[in-house]
Scaffold this motif. Sequence first.
Motif, PDB file in Angstrom:
ATOM      1  N   LYS A  54       0.836  -1.201   0.000  1.00 43.67           N
ATOM      2  CA  LYS A  54       0.000   0.000   0.000  1.00 43.67           C
ATOM      3  C   LYS A  54       0.873   1.255   0.000  1.00 43.67           C
ATOM      4  O   LYS A  54       0.607   2.207  -0.745  1.00 43.67           O
ATOM      5  N   ALA A  86       2.419   1.784  -3.386  1.00 42.04           N
ATOM      6  CA  ALA A  86       1.442   2.229  -4.373  1.00 42.04           C
ATOM      7  C   ALA A  86       1.096   3.702  -4.189  1.00 42.04           C
ATOM      8  O   ALA A  86       0.997   4.469  -5.164  1.00 42.04           O
ATOM      9  N   GLU A  87       0.918   4.116  -2.920  1.00 35.05           N
ATOM     10  CA  GLU A  87       0.585   5.516  -2.657  1.00 35.05           C
ATOM     11  C   GLU A  87       1.730   6.439  -3.054  1.00 35.05           C
ATOM     12  O   GLU A  87       1.518   7.498  -3.659  1.00 35.05           O
ATOM     13  N   ALA A 119       3.988   5.785  -5.255  1.00 39.42           N
ATOM     14  CA  ALA A 119       4.137   5.732  -6.715  1.00 39.42           C
ATOM     15  C   ALA A 119       3.227   6.747  -7.401  1.00 39.42           C
ATOM     16  O   ALA A 119       3.596   7.334  -8.434  1.00 39.42           O
ATOM     17  N   GLU A 120       2.041   6.963  -6.831  1.00 31.57           N
ATOM     18  CA  GLU A 120       1.123   7.951  -7.400  1.00 31.57           C
ATOM     19  C   GLU A 120       1.740   9.347  -7.363  1.00 31.57           C
ATOM     20  O   GLU A 120       1.605  10.127  -8.308  1.00 31.57           O
ATOM     21  N   TYR A 121       2.396   9.678  -6.272  1.00 32.31           N
ATOM     22  CA  TYR A 121       3.037  10.977  -6.145  1.00 32.31           C
ATOM     23  C   TYR A 121       4.231  11.106  -7.086  1.00 32.31           C
ATOM     24  O   TYR A 121       4.512  12.174  -7.632  1.00 32.31           O
ATOM     25  N   ALA A 146       4.806   9.459  -9.957  1.00 28.66           N
ATOM     26  CA  ALA A 146       4.577   9.160 -11.372  1.00 28.66           C
ATOM     27  C   ALA A 146       4.957  10.345 -12.270  1.00 28.66           C
ATOM     28  O   ALA A 146       4.519  11.470 -12.047  1.00 28.66           O
ATOM     29  N   ARG A 179       8.652  14.829  -4.365  1.00 26.96           N
ATOM     30  CA  ARG A 179       7.276  14.330  -4.378  1.00 26.96           C
ATOM     31  C   ARG A 179       7.020  13.375  -3.211  1.00 26.96           C
ATOM     32  O   ARG A 179       5.915  13.339  -2.671  1.00 26.96           O
ATOM     33  N   TYR A 188       4.187  13.807  -0.249  1.00 23.53           N
ATOM     34  CA  TYR A 188       3.364  12.720   0.293  1.00 23.53           C
ATOM     35  C   TYR A 188       3.482  12.669   1.813  1.00 23.53           C
ATOM     36  O   TYR A 188       2.488  12.550   2.529  1.00 23.53           O
TER      37      TYR A 188
END
Length: 279
Positions: free
Chosen positions: A84, A87-88, A90-92, A94, A105, A109
């Motif tokens: 988790k 994944a979180e 990774a969103e920041y 990307a 980034r 987060y």
Amino acid sequence: MAGEHVLVLGGGGVAGIAWMTGLLAGLADARQDITGADVIIGTSAGANVAAQLGSGLGLDELFARQTEPALQAAEIPAEIDFGKLGAEMAEYMAGAPSLEEVLQRTGAYALAAQTVNEARRLAVIESRLPSHDWPSRPIRLMAVDCKTGVLRAFDSAAGVSLVDAVAASCAVPGVWPPVTIGGSRYMDGGVRSMDNADLATDASRVTVVSPFGLAAPLAGLMTLPDAVAGLRAGGAEVTVFEPDQASRDAMGANPLDPAARAPAAQAGRAQGRAGLTSA
């Protein structure tokens, strides 16, 4: 650091603190004490251990602080789901155009995450450290500026309290709050590298004690295998200690679980007495 022995202590939560403490005590039991290194580089859990090694307490006393309930620090139970969290983050991250932007980034987060407040977290770090004074021996505690993404090595000359420096180094994004130092907010140095072993450049001997080992679930921007390869290419003698299977089992799936401290410390001490190395 040319010609010096550098001890690198990596990240790994409260279980990692306990395991490293036990391993170092076990190595000393086996007459292979490595705590007299010229310089200690500590990241996250390793920052805690580095500070504890300079507190004036012996390894047996530090081991007792991990295994005896009456001496254990007052921890805040927490869980970490690496899938988790990855994944979180990774969103920041990307589409980040540079490594510097990746860290910036990650900092965003960390700053946006809902966590316990900073004062409560600092109280935990205070309870972990037998002394709140900087050790007389050289230690460098790694943290990353949330805004700039710049790695900073806190030491006794930085004009920063030891408690703040340790707390900054182990401020896991999404789990613990970034730490305020001099108007900036700092997060876990493990976002750059779980061990930051590559910073031991020019040392003739490097010993790495890594709770997550050569296959860390969140390796950061500099993996331990790459760091070790670089150090060896530069002529350093490098030894890596990572948990054996018994220690991994004792540490459990959640490195932030305070209940893992005693079994992890005990398994680490048994492993240290055997003098096992992984690389």
